[in-house]
Design a protein around this motif. Structure first.
Motif, PDB file in Angstrom:
ATOM      1  N   ASN A  81       5.367  30.581  18.733  1.00 47.79           N
ATOM      2  CA  ASN A  81       4.462  31.403  19.522  1.00 47.79           C
ATOM      3  C   ASN A  81       5.011  32.816  19.660  1.00 47.79           C
ATOM      4  OD1 ASN A  81       2.587  29.172  20.711  1.00 47.79           O
ATOM      5  ND2 ASN A  81       4.678  28.436  21.018  1.00 47.79           N
ATOM      6  N   LYS A  82       4.094  33.776  19.689  1.00 46.10           N
ATOM      7  CA  LYS A  82       4.506  35.161  19.894  1.00 46.10           C
ATOM      8  C   LYS A  82       4.783  35.418  21.368  1.00 46.10           C
ATOM      9  CE  LYS A  82       1.929  37.147  16.015  1.00 46.10           C
ATOM     10  NZ  LYS A  82       0.887  38.135  15.614  1.00 46.10           N
ATOM     11  N   GLY A  83       5.786  36.251  21.605  1.00 43.99           N
ATOM     12  CA  GLY A  83       6.062  36.721  22.947  1.00 43.99           C
ATOM     13  C   GLY A  83       5.408  38.064  23.171  1.00 43.99           C
ATOM     14  N   GLU A  84       5.931  38.817  24.121  1.00 40.14           N
ATOM     15  CA  GLU A  84       5.287  40.075  24.489  1.00 40.14           C
ATOM     16  C   GLU A  84       5.560  41.220  23.527  1.00 40.14           C
ATOM     17  OE1 GLU A  84       6.995  42.050  28.017  1.00 40.14           O
ATOM     18  OE2 GLU A  84       8.424  40.390  28.100  1.00 40.14           O
ATOM     19  N   ILE A  85       6.602  41.101  22.680  1.00 37.45           N
ATOM     20  CA  ILE A  85       6.944  42.219  21.777  1.00 37.45           C
ATOM     21  C   ILE A  85       7.234  41.693  20.373  1.00 37.45           C
ATOM     22  CG2 ILE A  85       7.760  43.814  23.569  1.00 37.45           C
ATOM     23  CD1 ILE A  85      10.639  42.893  22.753  1.00 37.45           C
ATOM     24  N   SER A  86       6.319  40.984  19.766  1.00 37.34           N
ATOM     25  CA  SER A  86       6.562  40.331  18.478  1.00 37.34           C
ATOM     26  C   SER A  86       6.336  41.253  17.270  1.00 37.34           C
ATOM     27  CB  SER A  86       5.683  39.093  18.355  1.00 37.34           C
ATOM     28  OG  SER A  86       4.315  39.456  18.451  1.00 37.34           O
TER      29      SER A  86
END
Lengths: 115, 119
Positions: free
Chosen positions: A56-61
Motif C-alpha cells: 500500500n502507498k503511504g503519504e509520500i510514495s
C-alpha cells in the motif's frame, strides 16, 4: 543480533541513479513499513505492507517503489534519485496480534545523500 | 485529518529532575494506540512507552509515565529522575486500531521535541 536490520547504513549516490534500500527482520511480524525522516518534519510513511501479497502507498510514495520478497524482507527503491530524496530512511515492523500488537519496531536507519 | 502536535521544539532539564513533554493529537477514530519514541544521537528509534486508548489507567515504564486525557486528545510524557542518557529527540505518535479505515495500521508522528539533560 538486531531484530530489524537495514542495508546499507549510509549511501551517497548521484541524481538519476537507481538505488535500493533493503530491510530484513527476524521478529516474525507480518507488517512492514518504510518511513522517511527529514529535519523538522518527523517521520512520514512511504509504503507499507501487511503481508507478502499486500502493498500500500503511504503519504509520500511518489518517486519510490517497494518489493516484499518474503515475510521477512521489504525493499525500497528510488527509481531515479533526486536531491530532495536526501533523508534518513527507516524500516519498521509490527504484529497484528499479541501483547505488543500495533507497536512498530524500527531498524537502525539508512542515511541517504543524493548529489 | 490525522495529526500530532508537539508544541515544544526544545526542552532542557537538570539531571535528577522531572520533565514533562507535551503532545496533542487529532483522530476521528475512538480506538487507537499511542506511543512515545526516543531518538538519541545514534538515530535509532526506540520505543519508550505505549498506551491503549480504551485503557483509562496511565501507562508507566520505570521512570517514564504518561498523562493520557482522551477527551482532550492529550498524551504527555513525564520523565522522572532525568539521566544524561535521556538526552534525545522524543516523538509522540499514534496508530488507529479499527480495521478498514484508511489510516489503519499507519503511525502518525509529531515533529519531535529535543530534550537535553544537563549535569
Amino acid at each position: 543480533d538486531a531484530d530489524v536490520t537495514q542495508t546499507p547504513r549510509n549511501r551517497i549516490t548521484k541524481t538519476g541513479k537507481r538505488i535500493m534500500l533493503e530491510c530484513s527482520q527476524t521478529k516474525g511480524h507480518d507488517r512492514m513499513y518504510w518511513y522517511r525522516q527529514d529535519p523538522g518534519l518527523g517521520l512520514r510513511l512511504i509504503y507499507y505492507s501487511f503481508d507478502v501479497k499486500d502493498i500500500n502507498k503511504g503519504e509520500i510514495s511518489d518517486g519510490y517503489s517497494v518489493s516484499r520478497q518474503a515475510q521477512a524482507k521489504f525493499s525500497l527503491s528510488l527509481e531515479s534519485a533526486i536531491p530532495n530524496q536526501t533523508a534518513l530512511y527507516f524500516c519498521a515492523t509490527s504484529d497484528f496480534s499479541g501483547t505488543e500488537k500495533e507497536t512498530q519496531y524500527f531498524g537502525p536507519g539508512t542515511r541517504l545523500l543524493v548529489l | 485529518a490525522q495529526t500530532v502536535t508537539q508544541s515544544q521544539p526544545e526542552m532542557s532539564v537538570q539531571e535528577a529532575e522531572t520533565v514533562t513533554l507535551s503532545c496533542t493529537y487529532d483522530t476521528s477514530e475512538s480506538n487507537y494506540y499511542l506511543f512515545w519514541y526516543k531518538q538519541p544521537p545514534s538515530r535509532q528509534m526506540i520505543l519508550v512507552i505505549r498506551q491503549e486508548a480504551y485503557k483509562q489507567q496511565n501507562a508507566t515504564e520505570n521512570r517514564f509515565s504518561v498523562n493520557f486525557q482522551k477527551a482532550a486528545k492529550s498524551f504527555s510524557l513525564k520523565i522522572s529522575d532525568s539521566q544524561l542518557g535521556d538526552t534525545a529527540m522524543y516523538f509522540c505518535a499514534f496508530v488507529n486500531k479499527n480495521a478498514g479505515g484508511t489510516s489503519y495500521g499507519k503511525l502518525t508522528f509529531g515533529q519531535g521535541t529535543i530534550l537535553t539533560v544537563h549535569p
